[in-house]
Scaffold this active site. Structure first.
Site, PDB file in Angstrom:
ATOM      1  N   SER A 293      25.958  36.985  32.783  1.00  0.00           N
ATOM      2  CA  SER A 293      26.058  35.390  33.416  1.00  0.00           C
ATOM      3  C   SER A 293      27.363  35.139  32.976  1.00  0.00           C
ATOM      4  O   SER A 293      28.238  35.385  33.406  1.00  0.00           O
ATOM      5  CB  SER A 293      25.079  34.608  32.731  1.00  0.00           C
ATOM      6  OG  SER A 293      24.983  33.407  33.477  1.00  0.00           O
ATOM      7  N   ASP A 304      39.762  41.329  37.158  1.00  0.00           N
ATOM      8  CA  ASP A 304      40.130  41.097  38.738  1.00  0.00           C
ATOM      9  C   ASP A 304      41.565  40.669  38.751  1.00  0.00           C
ATOM     10  O   ASP A 304      42.373  40.970  39.595  1.00  0.00           O
ATOM     11  CB  ASP A 304      39.142  40.288  39.528  1.00  0.00           C
ATOM     12  CG  ASP A 304      38.097  41.201  39.970  1.00  0.00           C
ATOM     13  OD1 ASP A 304      37.793  42.411  39.297  1.00  0.00           O
ATOM     14  OD2 ASP A 304      37.131  40.534  40.671  1.00  0.00           O
ATOM     15  N   LYS A 318      23.676  39.501  35.844  1.00  0.00           N
ATOM     16  CA  LYS A 318      23.085  38.233  36.168  1.00  0.00           C
ATOM     17  C   LYS A 318      24.184  37.304  36.785  1.00  0.00           C
ATOM     18  O   LYS A 318      24.826  36.674  36.048  1.00  0.00           O
ATOM     19  CB  LYS A 318      22.555  37.679  34.869  1.00  0.00           C
ATOM     20  CG  LYS A 318      21.832  36.256  35.418  1.00  0.00           C
ATOM     21  CD  LYS A 318      21.175  35.494  34.071  1.00  0.00           C
ATOM     22  CE  LYS A 318      20.691  34.115  34.364  1.00  0.00           C
ATOM     23  NZ  LYS A 318      21.702  33.165  34.911  1.00  0.00           N
TER      24      LYS A 318
END
Length: 394
Positions: A293, A304, A318
Site C-alpha cells: 500500500s 520510477d 495492494k
C-alpha cells in the site's frame, strides 16, 4: 411493522440512495418520503421483506441487528475485501490503527488470493516473538474458520484484552502451523533510524501513522547533521497506513515531478506531484513481500523517478485507496474509492513492484537493522549504496 423499525428502515434507505439521480415519491404506512431514483432499487420489495422477517421469522429479531446485517451485506456485496461497513467496535479499531496503539498480538494483515494473510508482524510484538511471518495465511482463530470472513471480522477475532490468549492456525509453504499467543498492548513506533559508520543513514519506516511525516523529517535532518552522504531506506514489512503521510513524505526523497497517479471512478485520473528538490545524496530502498500500500507508493515513486535503487523481494501488491466515511452514531464505512499507479503508469494492485536487485533472505534469517547483525538483504543494499556514493563523488 413497529414504528421504530419503519423509522430505522426509512432513514437507512434515504442515506443509501442520497445524491443519486432524480427524485420520486414513495408512501408506506403513513410515511411519505422523497427518494432519488436508482435503477433496479425496489424499495417496496425491501420493505416487504423486512416486514415478513419481523412478522413471521421463528425467533424475534432485533431491529438494530437487522439494520447492522443489512448494511454489512450491502457493502459485502461489492466483493472488495478492503471495503467494509464498520460498526462502533470496528470503527474504534480503525482509529486505533492510525493512532498507533491497540491491544492484540501485533500483526498487520491483508487479503491475498482470498485468504487473510500476514503482511508483517510488528517488531518485538507477541506475534513477532511467536514466529508469525509475512505471507502466512490464517485459516482459523480460536478454532473458528475465517477463510470466508471479512478482514474486519478476522482482526476483531485476533484482537482482545491484554493478557488473554488466542490460538491461530496458519498455512505456510503448504504446511499447517499452530500458534498460541498471549495478547499485549502494542505500540506502533512508525520510524527507527541509526548511523552506519560515519557517512550512511539507515531509516526504517515501519508504517504510516499520524506522526510519521514529522518523525521522518526529524530523522533525515539529524542524519545529515551527523554527516550522512547516503541513505538506506528500509520499507520491508511496512503494511502501509495513511496515504496522505506517504504522499507528504515522498518529496523528502523525490524531486519536482510526479509521485503517484490516482485513478478514480469513471476513469478520472489525478496526478500528485512533488515541488521539492528531493534528497541530494544516493538512496537505496529495501522492500519485500510485506511492503504494501502506502510503502509501495513511496518505493514506486523513488524507483520510477530514478532517484534510488530498490533491493530485496517483490512487494505485496495492494494498490487501492480506502476512504473512511464517518456516520453519526460512531459507525463508519471504509470504501475503496480509487486505485493508484506509479509515476510510469504501472498498476500495483495484484502485481506488486519488482526491485532492481532481487535478493531473498537466506534460510533461517530474519530481517534486521545494520546494528543488530545485518541480514543478507541489508548487506547487499549497503554494498550497492556505497558503490553509488563512490560514483556520485567521482
Amino acid at each position: 411493522m413497529p414504528r421504530v423499525l419503519k423509522t430505522i428502515l426509512l432513514v437507512v434507505l434515504v442515506a443509501f440512495v442520497s445524491s443519486m439521480g432524480t427524485a420520486y415519491y414513495f408512501r408506506t404506512h403513513g410515511y411519505e418520503v422523497i427518494f432519488p431514483e436508482l435503477e433496479g432499487f425496489d424499495l417496496p420489495k425491501m420493505v416487504k421483506v423486512v416486514n415478513a422477517v419481523k412478522s413471521h421469522f421463528v425467533t424475534e429479531v432485533e431491529p438494530g441487528a437487522m439494520l447492522e446485517g443489512a448494511l454489512k451485506g450491502l457493502v459485502g456485496y461489492l466483493g472488495d475485501p478492503y471495503s467494509e461497513y464498520l460498526d462502533t467496535e470496528g470503527y474504534q479499531q480503525l482509529n486505533e490503527d492510525t493512532t498507533g496503539t491497540f491491544s492484540g498480538i501485533g500483526v498487520h494483515v491483508g487479503v491475498k488470493h482470498g485468504y487473510v494473510t500476514v503482511i508483517a508482524p510488528v517488531k518485538g510484538s507477541p506475534a513477532d516473538e511467536a514466529g508469525l511471518r509475512a505471507g502466512d495465511q490464517i485459516l482459523s482463530v480460536d478454532g473458528k474458520d475465517i477463510t470466508q470472513a471479512t478482514l474486519e471480522e478476522a482482526v476483531r477475532l485476533i484482537r482482545g484484552p491484554e493478557g488473554t490468549p488466542v490460538d491461530l492456525q496458519v498455512t505456510r509453504d503448504g504446511q499447517i502451523l499452530h500458534f498460541s499467543i498471549v495478547r499485549d498492548n502494542v505500540k506502533l513506533a512508525s520510524v527507527e533510524w541509526e548511523m552506519v559508520g560515519d557517512d550512511i543513514g539507515y531509516l526504517r519506516i515501519i508504517n504510516f501513522t499520524e506522526d510519521t511525516m514529522e518523525s521522518v523529517t526529524k530523522a533525515v535532518r539529524e542524519m545529515e547533521n551527523r554527516g550522512a552522504q547516503g541513505l538506506l531506506l528500509d520499507l520491508r514489512s511496512n503494511p502501509g497506513g495513511l496515504l496522505q503521510e506517504a504522499i507528504a513524505i515522498a518529496p523528502i526523497f523525490v524531486p519536482e515531478g510526479p509521485i503517484v497517479e490516482i485513478a478514480g471512478k469513471d476513469g478520472s485520473h489525478e496526478q500528485v506531484t512533488s515541488s521539492s528538490d528531493g534528497y541530494r545524496h544516493p538512496i537505496v530502498v529495501l522492500v519485500n513481500g510485506g511492503s504494501a500500500s502506502a510503502s509501495e507508493i513511496l518505493a514506486g515513486a523513488i524507483r520510477d523517478r530514478g532517484v534510488g535503487t530498490l533491493v530485496g523481494a517483490k512487494t505485496f501488491g495492494k494498490g487501492s485507496i480506502q476512504s473512511i466515511i464517518s456516520l453519526r452514531d460512531g459507525t463508519g464505512l471504509k470504501l475503496t474509492t480509487a486505485r493508484y499507479l506509479t509515476p510510469s503508469g504501472q498498476v500495483i494492485h495484484g502485481e506488486g513492484i519488482e526491485p532492481h536487485i532481487q535478493i531473498e533472505l537466506e534460510e533461517g534469517e530474519t530481517a534486521s537493522s545494520p546494528s543488530n547483525g545485518p541480514d543478507s538483504q541489508v548487506k547487499k543494499a549497503l554494498e550497492v549504496l556505497r558503490e553509488r556514493m563512490m560514483a556520485s563523488a567521482a
